[in-house]
Design an enzyme around this catalytic site. Structure first.
Site, PDB file in Angstrom:
ATOM      1  N   GLY A   1      68.070  40.046  27.203  1.00  0.00           N
ATOM      2  CA  GLY A   1      67.700  40.012  28.608  1.00  0.00           C
ATOM      3  C   GLY A   1      68.316  38.858  29.359  1.00  0.00           C
TER       4      GLY A   1
ATOM      5  CD  GLN B   1      57.181  39.663  29.748  1.00  0.00           C
ATOM      6  OE1 GLN B   1      56.257  40.328  29.271  1.00  0.00           O
ATOM      7  NE2 GLN B   1      57.884  38.822  28.999  1.00  0.00           N
TER       8      GLN B   1
ATOM      9  CG  HIS C   1      62.881  40.515  22.043  1.00  0.00           C
ATOM     10  ND1 HIS C   1      61.825  39.641  21.949  1.00  0.00           N
ATOM     11  CD2 HIS C   1      63.652  40.083  23.062  1.00  0.00           C
ATOM     12  CE1 HIS C   1      61.957  38.704  22.873  1.00  0.00           C
ATOM     13  NE2 HIS C   1      63.047  38.949  23.557  1.00  0.00           N
TER      14      HIS C   1
ATOM     15  CB  THR D   1      83.713  45.014  18.905  1.00  0.00           C
ATOM     16  OG1 THR D   1      85.132  44.794  18.866  1.00  0.00           O
ATOM     17  CG2 THR D   1      83.365  46.278  18.134  1.00  0.00           C
TER      18      THR D   1
ATOM     19  CB  CYS E   1      62.037  30.595  27.309  1.00  0.00           C
ATOM     20  SG  CYS E   1      62.587  32.283  27.034  1.00  0.00           S
TER      21      CYS E   1
END
Length: 371
Positions: A69, A177, A197, A233, A319
């Protein structure tokens, strides 16, 4: 253990892992290779793009797969702002995730953009009127979250995007969120970003939805993959896992939201009975999000006591975990630094049972009662 930190991350879904596995083994090719092995990988990647686009009400070509994100937000904000010929003025709010705030600050410091912060209400909701007051004739881009990670406030993205468009500006929304809890179709945003995630895909997965053929300056330069918008890639297996997790989250969204919201309310009621003070809105709130202040207690001490009783939660954004600084979101809402240090955030996963919620309520009542 009862896990109440779903805003930080949730377990990887078995369905996502099983869908990804073939692209880590037999179908291992480079999707840019022009032979049968590469073409099989390319087909899997494009199918993932199509499936993700369907959930978001977008076109397949609008989807850019990223490594999370944060990268997606950086790409959308920097990429759209730097490619726009309109002007060098940005609008955001002080409540945004660091990925948004730091991207905006980079544009200010390095590229000479100016920034206006839209003013939220005391509940953390930014109204269309508040956004309108922040806009200028040279506003290039507005970036406001669909839902706040620390206080659970849900924005009316469609109304905010309409205000931005009326002023000629582009609109980006951080939906990290909101994914899995709110309908992400028909929002009218020019760009939307999310992280896998939070919805059952592996960490290191994300996407940016960039509408149509909007000019976008890439952050990563190289071989021109992802339509020239994100070279390198592609991680086919993780793109497939993200698409599957996103599909499942959307399919289960309404039922889980209706079941989880009353469990969230049980936790909030228990906290408020013990003297806690709600942060964020009471109504316009994510179904699984309970956040509050505990006057006279350290938020971290409350969390440690909860964990001793088998309940795992957090005080805010993962975070910022480990920082001694109070939440920038709470400070932006006018809460003083001392009170902000008492914050607790309980975020419920979609598979939480009523029995687990009752256990958590008991633990919370015991911990706050001891305070």
């Amino acid at each position: 253990m009862i896990y109440l930190d779903a805003a930080a991350t949730v377990p990887v879904r078995r369905e996502a892992l099983e869908a990804a596995w073939p692209y880590l083994t037999g179908t291992f090719g480079n999707p840019s290779s022009h032979h049968a092995v590469g073409e099989a990988a390319a087909a899997g990647l494009e199918d993932a793009r199509r499936r993700a686009a369907a959930v978001l009400g977008a076109r397949r070509s609008d989807i850019v797969f990223t490594a999370g994100g944060t990268e997606a937000a950086n790409l959308a904000i920097k990429g759209l702002a730097l490619a726009s010929p309109r002007g060098k003025h940005l609008v955001t709010s002080r409540l945004e995730h660091e990925a948004v705030l730091e991207s905006v600050d980079f544009l200010r410091r390095v590229h000479g953009f100016t920034v206006t912060f839209a003013e939220p209400g005391t509940d953390g909701v930014i109204t269309p009127a508040a956004l309108g007051a922040a806009l200028r004739e040279d506003t290039t881009l507005v970036s406001l979250a669909a839902a706040n990670n620390e206080i659970g406030a849900v924005s009316d993205v469609a109304a905010l995007a309409a205000v931005a468009h009326d002023a000629g500006a582009l609109f980006h929304t951080d939906a990290v969120q909101a994914a899995g809890w709110t309908d992400l179709r028909g929002l009218g945003a020019d760009a939307l970003t999310l992280a896998g995630h939070k919805i059952g895909a592996p960490k290191g997965t994300g996407l940016a939805m960039i509408r149509g053929r909007l000019p976008l300056e890439p952050l990563v330069h190289g071989g021109g993959q992802e339509g020239g918008r994100r070279s390198g890639t592609e991680n086919v297996a993780f793109a497939v896992a993200l698409a599957v997790a996103l599909e499942l989250a959307e399919a289960e969204r309404e039922e889980e939201a209706a079941r989880i919201a009353p469990l969230r309310d049980l936790l909030l009621e228990a906290a408020e009975r013990a003297g806690a003070v709600l942060t964020g809105p009471r109504e316009a709130r994510l179904p699984g999000h309970a956040s509050f202040l505990v006057p006279g207690r350290s938020g971290e001490s409350v969390l440690l006591d909860l964990e001793r009783r088998g309940v795992v939660a957090s005080s805010g954004s993962a975070c910022a975990a480990g920082s001694d600084e109070p939440s920038h979101v709470l400070i932006a809402l006018g809460i003083d630094r001392e009170a902000a240090q008492t914050a607790v955030r309980l975020t419920l996963p979609g598979d939480l049972t009523a029995a687990q919620a009752e256990q958590a309520v008991g633990a919370l009542a015991a911990v706050l009662g001891e305070g």
